[in-house]
Every structure is written in structure tokens, then in C-alpha cells.
Design a protein around this motif. Structure first.
Motif, PDB file in Angstrom:
ATOM      1  N   MET A  25      37.162  56.447  50.109  1.00  0.00           N
ATOM      2  CA  MET A  25      37.185  55.064  50.605  1.00  0.00           C
ATOM      3  C   MET A  25      38.498  54.387  50.241  1.00  0.00           C
ATOM      4  SD  MET A  25      33.368  53.426  50.224  1.00  0.00           S
ATOM      5  CE  MET A  25      33.036  53.923  48.539  1.00  0.00           C
ATOM      6  N   HIS A  26      38.966  54.586  49.005  1.00  0.00           N
ATOM      7  CA  HIS A  26      40.208  53.940  48.568  1.00  0.00           C
ATOM      8  C   HIS A  26      41.390  54.418  49.411  1.00  0.00           C
ATOM      9  CE1 HIS A  26      43.530  52.955  45.660  1.00  0.00           C
ATOM     10  NE2 HIS A  26      42.931  51.804  45.849  1.00  0.00           N
ATOM     11  N   SER A  27      41.396  55.697  49.772  1.00  0.00           N
ATOM     12  CA  SER A  27      42.489  56.215  50.612  1.00  0.00           C
ATOM     13  C   SER A  27      42.469  55.585  52.002  1.00  0.00           C
ATOM     14  CB  SER A  27      42.419  57.743  50.713  1.00  0.00           C
ATOM     15  OG  SER A  27      41.324  58.142  51.517  1.00  0.00           O
ATOM     16  N   ARG A  28      41.330  55.025  52.401  1.00  0.00           N
ATOM     17  CA  ARG A  28      41.192  54.336  53.695  1.00  0.00           C
ATOM     18  C   ARG A  28      41.366  52.818  53.555  1.00  0.00           C
ATOM     19  NH1 ARG A  28      35.782  57.635  55.220  1.00  0.00           N
ATOM     20  NH2 ARG A  28      36.771  59.617  55.661  1.00  0.00           N
ATOM     21  N   GLY A  29      41.753  52.382  52.358  1.00  0.00           N
ATOM     22  CA  GLY A  29      42.005  50.958  52.148  1.00  0.00           C
ATOM     23  C   GLY A  29      40.801  50.157  51.682  1.00  0.00           C
ATOM     24  N   ILE A  30      39.744  50.832  51.256  1.00  0.00           N
ATOM     25  CA  ILE A  30      38.532  50.159  50.786  1.00  0.00           C
ATOM     26  C   ILE A  30      38.484  50.286  49.272  1.00  0.00           C
ATOM     27  CG2 ILE A  30      36.010  50.112  50.901  1.00  0.00           C
ATOM     28  CD1 ILE A  30      36.449  51.760  53.614  1.00  0.00           C
ATOM     29  N   VAL A  31      38.528  49.156  48.589  1.00  0.00           N
ATOM     30  CA  VAL A  31      38.486  49.200  47.126  1.00  0.00           C
ATOM     31  C   VAL A  31      37.040  49.101  46.647  1.00  0.00           C
ATOM     32  CG1 VAL A  31      40.805  48.260  46.839  1.00  0.00           C
ATOM     33  CG2 VAL A  31      38.836  46.717  46.849  1.00  0.00           C
ATOM     34  N   THR A  32      36.778  49.680  45.488  1.00  0.00           N
ATOM     35  CA  THR A  32      35.446  49.640  44.893  1.00  0.00           C
ATOM     36  C   THR A  32      35.534  49.030  43.505  1.00  0.00           C
ATOM     37  OG1 THR A  32      34.744  51.611  46.108  1.00  0.00           O
ATOM     38  CG2 THR A  32      33.449  51.013  44.162  1.00  0.00           C
ATOM     39  N   TYR A  33      34.827  47.924  43.331  1.00  0.00           N
ATOM     40  CA  TYR A  33      34.692  47.302  42.016  1.00  0.00           C
ATOM     41  C   TYR A  33      33.441  47.874  41.369  1.00  0.00           C
ATOM     42  CZ  TYR A  33      38.156  43.858  43.385  1.00  0.00           C
ATOM     43  OH  TYR A  33      39.312  43.232  43.780  1.00  0.00           O
ATOM     44  N   VAL A  34      33.531  48.203  40.098  1.00  0.00           N
ATOM     45  CA  VAL A  34      32.419  48.817  39.386  1.00  0.00           C
ATOM     46  C   VAL A  34      31.944  47.872  38.289  1.00  0.00           C
ATOM     47  CG1 VAL A  34      31.702  50.797  37.991  1.00  0.00           C
ATOM     48  CG2 VAL A  34      33.344  51.121  39.860  1.00  0.00           C
ATOM     49  N   ILE A  35      30.638  47.621  38.293  1.00  0.00           N
ATOM     50  CA  ILE A  35      30.022  46.811  37.252  1.00  0.00           C
ATOM     51  C   ILE A  35      28.944  47.658  36.584  1.00  0.00           C
ATOM     52  CG2 ILE A  35      28.712  44.730  36.678  1.00  0.00           C
ATOM     53  CD1 ILE A  35      29.812  43.447  39.227  1.00  0.00           C
ATOM     54  N   GLY A  36      29.096  47.892  35.301  1.00  0.00           N
ATOM     55  CA  GLY A  36      28.060  48.557  34.520  1.00  0.00           C
ATOM     56  C   GLY A  36      27.112  47.487  34.014  1.00  0.00           C
ATOM     57  N   PHE A  37      25.864  47.560  34.428  1.00  0.00           N
ATOM     58  CA  PHE A  37      24.893  46.519  34.069  1.00  0.00           C
ATOM     59  C   PHE A  37      23.914  47.082  33.048  1.00  0.00           C
ATOM     60  CE2 PHE A  37      21.031  43.924  35.090  1.00  0.00           C
ATOM     61  CZ  PHE A  37      21.531  42.729  34.602  1.00  0.00           C
ATOM     62  N   GLY A  38      23.945  46.525  31.856  1.00  0.00           N
ATOM     63  CA  GLY A  38      23.076  46.982  30.780  1.00  0.00           C
ATOM     64  C   GLY A  38      23.904  47.458  29.611  1.00  0.00           C
ATOM     65  N   ASP A  39      23.230  47.945  28.602  1.00  0.00           N
ATOM     66  CA  ASP A  39      23.950  48.339  27.394  1.00  0.00           C
ATOM     67  C   ASP A  39      24.003  49.845  27.176  1.00  0.00           C
ATOM     68  OD1 ASP A  39      21.311  48.706  26.796  1.00  0.00           O
ATOM     69  OD2 ASP A  39      21.289  47.421  25.013  1.00  0.00           O
ATOM     70  N   GLU A  40      23.559  50.630  28.151  1.00  0.00           N
ATOM     71  CA  GLU A  40      23.578  52.088  27.985  1.00  0.00           C
ATOM     72  C   GLU A  40      24.353  52.772  29.104  1.00  0.00           C
ATOM     73  OE1 GLU A  40      19.811  53.859  27.137  1.00  0.00           O
ATOM     74  OE2 GLU A  40      19.109  52.090  26.073  1.00  0.00           O
ATOM     75  N   VAL A  41      25.471  52.200  29.500  1.00  0.00           N
ATOM     76  CA  VAL A  41      26.247  52.769  30.598  1.00  0.00           C
ATOM     77  C   VAL A  41      27.088  53.939  30.106  1.00  0.00           C
ATOM     78  CG1 VAL A  41      26.300  50.589  31.845  1.00  0.00           C
ATOM     79  CG2 VAL A  41      28.167  51.156  30.303  1.00  0.00           C
ATOM     80  N   ASN A  42      27.436  54.820  31.023  1.00  0.00           N
ATOM     81  CA  ASN A  42      28.306  55.951  30.720  1.00  0.00           C
ATOM     82  C   ASN A  42      29.745  55.488  30.973  1.00  0.00           C
ATOM     83  OD1 ASN A  42      29.955  58.274  31.053  1.00  0.00           O
ATOM     84  ND2 ASN A  42      28.138  59.516  31.459  1.00  0.00           N
TER      85      ASN A  42
END
Length: 176
Positions: A95-112
Motif C-alpha cells: 500500500m505504501h508503495s502505491r502512496g497509501i500510508v498506514t498509521y498504527v495504533i497499539g491499543f492496550g497494554d500487551e502489544v507486540n
């Protein structure tokens, strides 16, 4: 249905690593529809992040933007880690190579942290690009042990703040 039933997955719409679905197509004026979908949504017992990212990538491929100059954005909110033996970095990199950015939100206290860092790097929104490894054009990775490069929201207040910060960065002309 109670929250406990949702969390237990006794009536989940995606009980076992099934392919993700787009419940509300992205678009202006869909906030009410999204809100209604979220209020009636059943939680999954699994976390198929790669399948969700792949569904988003395919949706964007089949639905080019009406206004090409407008930023195309995915906001991935996850409770932690991929549980379906996938890797979301590849479809997010595509997606990023096609110009679509992805924002990532880790919700909670046990994220990787390592996994979500890699997704933020792949999506072009890591808070610091230095640890991002872009040597493989198909999948962006991240150096292990990097600091948190994504938005971390341990509660509803922090989630609201992260979404507001993302919205402000998009309104001001692009990824942070």
C-alpha cells in the motif's frame, strides 16, 4: 450481547482467522455509519492483521480515489499481535508503495512492540525512520529492540489523543 460475551468470542463474526471484511467503505460523510457498525460489531477471537491489511490493500486497488491528490490513509488499531500466522508488513508495504500510508495504533497494554514497529515502518508513519529496514522491496522490517515507533494507546483517552494527532497530521499535509 454483553461485553463479556464479545470478549469470549461466543458470537464473533470472525471466530478463527478468517479473511477480513470492509464493513463500511472509506469515504467522506461515513462517520455515522462507522459509529453504528462499531456499536453493533462483534469482536473476533483471533487477530488476523495480515488479512485485514490485505483486504485494505485490495479495496484500494479496486477503488481508486475520486480525488487523486487527496491523501489515502489507513489507520490500523489493534489490541496487540497477529494471532493467525501472518505478517502484515508485506501488504502494508505494498500500500505504501502505491502512496497509501498506514498509521498504527497499539491499543492496550500487551502489544507486540516489534511487530507494530515493523507495521509503522512499512506504512511510512514510524515516528523515527532510522530503525526501519527497507532493504527488501516487498516487506519493510524493523531493527529489534527499537523504541516504540507507533502510537500506543493504553486507554480510551490515549486512543482519542492518538486519533486526533493522526487527523491533525493528515489535515496539515501528510504523514508525521
Amino acid at each position: 450481547m454483553t461485553l463479556e460475551e464479545r470478549i469470549a468470542g461466543t458470537a464473533a463474526t470472525n471466530p478463527d482467522c478468517e479473511y477480513a471484511e470492509i464493513l463500511v467503505p472509506p469515504g467522506a460523510g461515513t462517520a455515522g455509519t462507522i459509529r453504528a457498525a462499531l456499536e453493533s460489531m462483534l469482536l473476533c477471537k483471533s487477530t488476523p492483521i495480515e488479512k485485514a491489511a490485505d483486504a485494505a490493500a485490495q479495496w484500494y486497488e479496486l477503488n481508486p480515489p475520486d480525488i487523486p491528490e487527496r491523501d489515502q490513509v489507513v489507520i490500523l488499531i489493534t489490541d496487540g499481535r497477529e494471532t493467525c500466522e501472518g505478517t502484515a508488513e508485506c501488504p502494508i508495504t505494498t500500500m505504501h508503495s502505491r502512496g497509501i500510508v498506514t498509521y498504527v495504533i497499539g491499543f492496550g497494554d500487551e502489544v507486540n512492540v516489534d511487530q507494530l514497529n515493523a507495521m509503522a515502518c512499512a506504512g511510512g508513519t514510524a515516528s523515527d525512520a532510522a530503525p526501519c529496514d527497507t532493504s527488501d522491496p516487498a516487506c519493510t522490517g524493523v531493527s529489534s529492540g527499537a523504541p516504540t515507533l507507533f502510537f500506543l494507546a493504553e486507554d480510551e483517552t490515549a486512543l482519542d489523543a492518538a486519533l486526533e494527532e493522526i487527523a491533525a497530521s493528515i489535515e496539515c499535509g501528510g504523514p508525521i
